[in-house]
Write an enzyme that holds these catalytic residues in place. Structure first.
Site, PDB file in Angstrom:
ATOM      1  N   TYR A 131      26.726  34.812  38.914  1.00  0.00           N
ATOM      2  CA  TYR A 131      26.699  34.189  37.576  1.00  0.00           C
ATOM      3  C   TYR A 131      26.601  32.667  37.678  1.00  0.00           C
ATOM      4  O   TYR A 131      25.796  32.026  36.982  1.00  0.00           O
ATOM      5  CB  TYR A 131      27.971  34.607  36.845  1.00  0.00           C
ATOM      6  CG  TYR A 131      28.100  34.160  35.411  1.00  0.00           C
ATOM      7  CD1 TYR A 131      27.546  34.916  34.372  1.00  0.00           C
ATOM      8  CD2 TYR A 131      28.818  33.013  35.069  1.00  0.00           C
ATOM      9  CE1 TYR A 131      27.695  34.528  33.052  1.00  0.00           C
ATOM     10  CE2 TYR A 131      28.968  32.622  33.754  1.00  0.00           C
ATOM     11  CZ  TYR A 131      28.404  33.387  32.747  1.00  0.00           C
ATOM     12  OH  TYR A 131      28.557  32.993  31.430  1.00  0.00           O
TER      13      TYR A 131
ATOM     14  N   GLY B 162      23.110  36.799  28.193  1.00  0.00           N
ATOM     15  CA  GLY B 162      23.693  36.667  29.527  1.00  0.00           C
ATOM     16  C   GLY B 162      24.685  37.775  29.790  1.00  0.00           C
ATOM     17  O   GLY B 162      25.283  38.339  28.868  1.00  0.00           O
ATOM     18  N   ILE B 163      24.834  38.106  31.073  1.00  0.00           N
ATOM     19  CA  ILE B 163      25.780  39.151  31.477  1.00  0.00           C
ATOM     20  C   ILE B 163      26.610  38.658  32.663  1.00  0.00           C
ATOM     21  O   ILE B 163      26.234  37.703  33.335  1.00  0.00           O
ATOM     22  CB  ILE B 163      25.058  40.462  31.879  1.00  0.00           C
ATOM     23  CG1 ILE B 163      24.114  40.227  33.077  1.00  0.00           C
ATOM     24  CG2 ILE B 163      24.292  41.033  30.696  1.00  0.00           C
ATOM     25  CD1 ILE B 163      23.573  41.513  33.702  1.00  0.00           C
TER      26      ILE B 163
ATOM     27  N   ILE C 252      28.574  34.477  21.020  1.00  0.00           N
ATOM     28  CA  ILE C 252      28.058  33.125  20.805  1.00  0.00           C
ATOM     29  C   ILE C 252      26.672  33.189  20.157  1.00  0.00           C
ATOM     30  O   ILE C 252      26.356  32.401  19.263  1.00  0.00           O
ATOM     31  CB  ILE C 252      28.004  32.366  22.155  1.00  0.00           C
ATOM     32  CG1 ILE C 252      29.428  32.087  22.674  1.00  0.00           C
ATOM     33  CG2 ILE C 252      27.235  31.054  22.008  1.00  0.00           C
ATOM     34  CD1 ILE C 252      29.473  31.467  24.078  1.00  0.00           C
TER      35      ILE C 252
ATOM     36  N   ARG D  85      25.578  39.321  18.810  1.00  0.00           N
ATOM     37  CA  ARG D  85      27.025  39.348  19.080  1.00  0.00           C
ATOM     38  C   ARG D  85      27.463  38.019  19.656  1.00  0.00           C
ATOM     39  O   ARG D  85      26.653  37.241  20.171  1.00  0.00           O
ATOM     40  CB  ARG D  85      27.371  40.434  20.097  1.00  0.00           C
ATOM     41  CG  ARG D  85      27.126  41.831  19.587  1.00  0.00           C
ATOM     42  CD  ARG D  85      27.758  42.867  20.493  1.00  0.00           C
ATOM     43  NE  ARG D  85      27.233  42.826  21.848  1.00  0.00           N
ATOM     44  CZ  ARG D  85      28.003  42.875  22.946  1.00  0.00           C
ATOM     45  NH1 ARG D  85      29.314  42.941  22.848  1.00  0.00           N
ATOM     46  NH2 ARG D  85      27.458  42.858  24.148  1.00  0.00           N
TER      47      ARG D  85
ATOM     48  N   GLN E  20      32.894  29.518  40.276  1.00  0.00           N
ATOM     49  CA  GLN E  20      34.036  30.347  39.852  1.00  0.00           C
ATOM     50  C   GLN E  20      34.239  31.480  40.842  1.00  0.00           C
ATOM     51  O   GLN E  20      33.264  32.174  41.199  1.00  0.00           O
ATOM     52  CB  GLN E  20      33.787  30.901  38.445  1.00  0.00           C
ATOM     53  CG  GLN E  20      34.788  31.951  37.982  1.00  0.00           C
ATOM     54  CD  GLN E  20      36.227  31.446  37.950  1.00  0.00           C
ATOM     55  OE1 GLN E  20      36.479  30.292  37.601  1.00  0.00           O
ATOM     56  NE2 GLN E  20      37.156  32.292  38.345  1.00  0.00           N
TER      57      GLN E  20
ATOM     58  N   GLY F 288      32.608  26.256  27.843  1.00  0.00           N
ATOM     59  CA  GLY F 288      33.732  26.697  28.644  1.00  0.00           C
ATOM     60  C   GLY F 288      34.108  28.104  28.227  1.00  0.00           C
ATOM     61  O   GLY F 288      33.239  28.909  27.861  1.00  0.00           O
ATOM     62  N   TYR F 289      35.375  28.418  28.300  1.00  0.00           N
ATOM     63  CA  TYR F 289      35.831  29.778  27.965  1.00  0.00           C
ATOM     64  C   TYR F 289      35.964  29.908  26.446  1.00  0.00           C
ATOM     65  O   TYR F 289      36.765  29.231  25.821  1.00  0.00           O
ATOM     66  CB  TYR F 289      37.135  30.090  28.688  1.00  0.00           C
ATOM     67  CG  TYR F 289      36.898  30.396  30.154  1.00  0.00           C
ATOM     68  CD1 TYR F 289      36.840  31.717  30.600  1.00  0.00           C
ATOM     69  CD2 TYR F 289      36.681  29.383  31.077  1.00  0.00           C
ATOM     70  CE1 TYR F 289      36.585  32.010  31.940  1.00  0.00           C
ATOM     71  CE2 TYR F 289      36.426  29.666  32.415  1.00  0.00           C
ATOM     72  CZ  TYR F 289      36.385  30.986  32.839  1.00  0.00           C
ATOM     73  OH  TYR F 289      36.123  31.278  34.153  1.00  0.00           O
ATOM     74  N   ILE F 290      35.140  30.805  25.883  1.00  0.00           N
ATOM     75  CA  ILE F 290      35.047  31.001  24.435  1.00  0.00           C
ATOM     76  C   ILE F 290      35.602  32.396  24.120  1.00  0.00           C
ATOM     77  O   ILE F 290      35.431  33.325  24.928  1.00  0.00           O
ATOM     78  CB  ILE F 290      33.562  30.901  23.979  1.00  0.00           C
ATOM     79  CG1 ILE F 290      32.907  29.608  24.507  1.00  0.00           C
ATOM     80  CG2 ILE F 290      33.449  30.985  22.462  1.00  0.00           C
ATOM     81  CD1 ILE F 290      33.548  28.310  24.085  1.00  0.00           C
TER      82      ILE F 290
HETATM   83  N1  CAA Z   1      41.134  32.013  42.870  1.00  0.00           N
HETATM   84  C1  CAA Z   1      41.620  32.411  44.061  1.00  0.00           C
HETATM   85  N2  CAA Z   1      41.918  33.698  44.332  1.00  0.00           N
HETATM   86  C2  CAA Z   1      41.699  34.599  43.355  1.00  0.00           C
HETATM   87  C3  CAA Z   1      41.192  34.249  42.107  1.00  0.00           C
HETATM   88  C4  CAA Z   1      40.906  32.886  41.891  1.00  0.00           C
HETATM   89  N3  CAA Z   1      40.411  32.470  40.710  1.00  0.00           N
HETATM   90  N4  CAA Z   1      41.061  35.370  41.368  1.00  0.00           N
HETATM   91  C5  CAA Z   1      41.503  36.389  42.133  1.00  0.00           C
HETATM   92  N5  CAA Z   1      41.885  35.930  43.335  1.00  0.00           N
HETATM   93  C6  CAA Z   1      42.416  36.693  44.454  1.00  0.00           C
HETATM   94  C7  CAA Z   1      43.510  37.632  44.026  1.00  0.00           C
HETATM   95  O1  CAA Z   1      44.747  36.970  43.993  1.00  0.00           O
HETATM   96  C8  CAA Z   1      43.425  38.692  45.111  1.00  0.00           C
HETATM   97  O2  CAA Z   1      44.043  38.197  46.270  1.00  0.00           O
HETATM   98  P1  CAA Z   1      44.876  39.161  47.241  1.00  0.00           P
HETATM   99  O3  CAA Z   1      43.906  40.152  47.793  1.00  0.00           O
HETATM  100  O4  CAA Z   1      45.437  38.229  48.287  1.00  0.00           O
HETATM  101  O5  CAA Z   1      45.918  39.787  46.376  1.00  0.00           O
HETATM  102  C9  CAA Z   1      41.941  38.750  45.349  1.00  0.00           C
HETATM  103  O6  CAA Z   1      41.391  37.502  44.954  1.00  0.00           O
HETATM  104  C10 CAA Z   1      41.274  39.766  44.400  1.00  0.00           C
HETATM  105  O7  CAA Z   1      41.057  40.808  45.131  1.00  0.00           O
HETATM  106  P2  CAA Z   1      40.785  42.201  44.429  1.00  0.00           P
HETATM  107  O8  CAA Z   1      40.397  43.153  45.496  1.00  0.00           O
HETATM  108  O9  CAA Z   1      41.895  42.569  43.498  1.00  0.00           O
HETATM  109  O10 CAA Z   1      39.517  41.830  43.537  1.00  0.00           O
HETATM  110  P3  CAA Z   1      38.701  42.779  42.656  1.00  0.00           P
HETATM  111  O11 CAA Z   1      37.589  43.339  43.457  1.00  0.00           O
HETATM  112  O12 CAA Z   1      39.583  43.733  41.938  1.00  0.00           O
HETATM  113  O13 CAA Z   1      38.107  41.728  41.631  1.00  0.00           O
HETATM  114  C11 CAA Z   1      38.145  40.080  39.916  1.00  0.00           C
HETATM  115  C12 CAA Z   1      38.908  41.160  40.629  1.00  0.00           C
HETATM  116  C13 CAA Z   1      36.718  40.520  39.583  1.00  0.00           C
HETATM  117  C14 CAA Z   1      38.065  38.852  40.808  1.00  0.00           C
HETATM  118  C15 CAA Z   1      38.967  39.814  38.639  1.00  0.00           C
HETATM  119  O14 CAA Z   1      40.158  39.181  39.024  1.00  0.00           O
HETATM  120  C16 CAA Z   1      38.244  38.948  37.634  1.00  0.00           C
HETATM  121  O15 CAA Z   1      37.512  39.460  36.813  1.00  0.00           O
HETATM  122  N6  CAA Z   1      38.481  37.645  37.647  1.00  0.00           N
HETATM  123  C17 CAA Z   1      37.947  36.749  36.652  1.00  0.00           C
HETATM  124  C18 CAA Z   1      36.683  36.092  37.094  1.00  0.00           C
HETATM  125  C19 CAA Z   1      36.268  35.165  35.994  1.00  0.00           C
HETATM  126  O16 CAA Z   1      36.898  34.181  35.691  1.00  0.00           O
HETATM  127  N7  CAA Z   1      35.152  35.481  35.342  1.00  0.00           N
HETATM  128  C20 CAA Z   1      34.724  34.731  34.221  1.00  0.00           C
HETATM  129  C21 CAA Z   1      34.259  35.674  33.155  1.00  0.00           C
HETATM  130  S1  CAA Z   1      33.984  34.870  31.594  1.00  0.00           S
HETATM  131  C22 CAA Z   1      32.509  34.137  31.762  1.00  0.00           C
HETATM  132  O17 CAA Z   1      31.836  34.223  32.736  1.00  0.00           O
HETATM  133  C23 CAA Z   1      32.037  33.343  30.590  1.00  0.00           C
HETATM  134  C24 CAA Z   1      31.825  31.956  30.954  1.00  0.00           C
HETATM  135  O18 CAA Z   1      30.683  31.523  31.095  1.00  0.00           O
HETATM  136  C25 CAA Z   1      32.980  31.033  31.079  1.00  0.00           C
END
Ligand code: CAA
Length: 240
Positions: free
Chosen positions: A147, A84-85, A14, A12, A141, A178-180
């Protein structure tokens, strides 16, 4: 003779794009996967690439699975550590289980797979190992302490093994996407994803095939002088 390539997490996203690119480059390819039987069956039906199911986090399963692939296709020349997960959570909410799940798959899995092909590559004086890291292993991140640690670990692992493999004809490199546009990135909440896309200078998510082409280069016979390097492919989002 065709090179034999193994791509972990190869049915699946990448990994599937990498498996197809290596097949197009003339390799005999095997793809491993951890759980999604349906996707693996569909991938084999589409490509003819055989899939093998085990967890890369399990050392003995890697030993047995690699022995099976070598019995089916011959000695492994190319290993692509792609499996990866994510288990994203802000650190104050991250559980030990979320930490261990990610480290076991993304980092220990790379050790388990590489360790099981390393001896054969040393004996045959040829090998190509590419590990798929991430922009988030380079820049960190929010909500990805597990991760990011695993993906940064992949880079240190690679730089060390590149030194050990050099005299044995084994190159060891990293591609840091980066983000794919894959299921993993699509699982990020839409609002967060939109904000990420706004930070990518090229203005879009990457395509899995764009990562696969980097891997095809690094695993080719022509890339023998490239080792210990990280190819960063992130649309300009972060410069190392
Ligand atoms: N920077 C700063 N603050 C952030 C933030 C960020 N990037 N993302 C979320 N926050 C803050 C929110 O604004 C919120 O603040 P408040 O409490 O003041 O409102 C707080 O952090 C989040 O609190 P929650 O209790 O809502 O968090 P949660 O337990 O529900 O978790 C999360 C949410 C897991 C962080 C979700 O927002 C998320 O999945 N974020 C994306 C993370 C990400 O980018 N992952 C990459 C996945 S793709 C990948 O990994 C592939 C690759 O290699 C590129």
């Amino acid at each position: 003779m065709a090179r034999v390539a193994v791509v972990t997490g190869g049915s699946r996203g990448i990994g599937a794009a990498i498996a197809k690119a290596l097949q197009a480059a003339g390799c005999e390819v095997a793809a491993t996967y951890g759980g999604n039987d349906e996707a693996a069956a569909a991938f084999t039906a589409e490509t003819g690439i055989k899939t093998y199911k085990w967890s890369v986090g399990d050392y003995e399963a890697c030993t047995a699975g690699i022995a099976q692939i070598e019995a089916d296709l011959g000695p492994i020349d190319i290993l692509v550590n792609n499996a990866g997960i994510t288990r994203d959570a802000p650190f104050h909410k991250m559980t030990p289980q979320q930490w261990h799940d990610v480290i076991d798959t993304n980092l220990t899995g790379v050790f388990n797979m590489t360790h099981n092909v390393w001896g054969g590559m040393r004996e045959r004086k040829f090998g190509r190992i590419v590990t798929i890291s991430s922009i988030n292993g380079q820049k960190g991140q929010f909500a990805q302490a597990n991760y990011a640690a695993s993906k940064a670990g992949d880079i240190g692992f690679t730089k060390s093994l590149a030194q050990e493999g050099a005299r044995a004809g084994i190159t060891v490199n990293v591609v840091a996407p980066g983000y794919i546009a894959t299921d993993m990135v699509m699982a990020v909440p839409e609002k967060v994803r939109d904000s990420i896309i706004s930070q990518i200078p090229v203005g879009r998510l990457g395509e899995a095939e764009e990562i696969a082409r980097c891997v095809a280069f690094l695993t080719s016979d022509d890339a023998g002088f490239v080792t210990g390097s990280t190819i960063t492919a992130n649309g300009g989002q972060y410069f190392t």
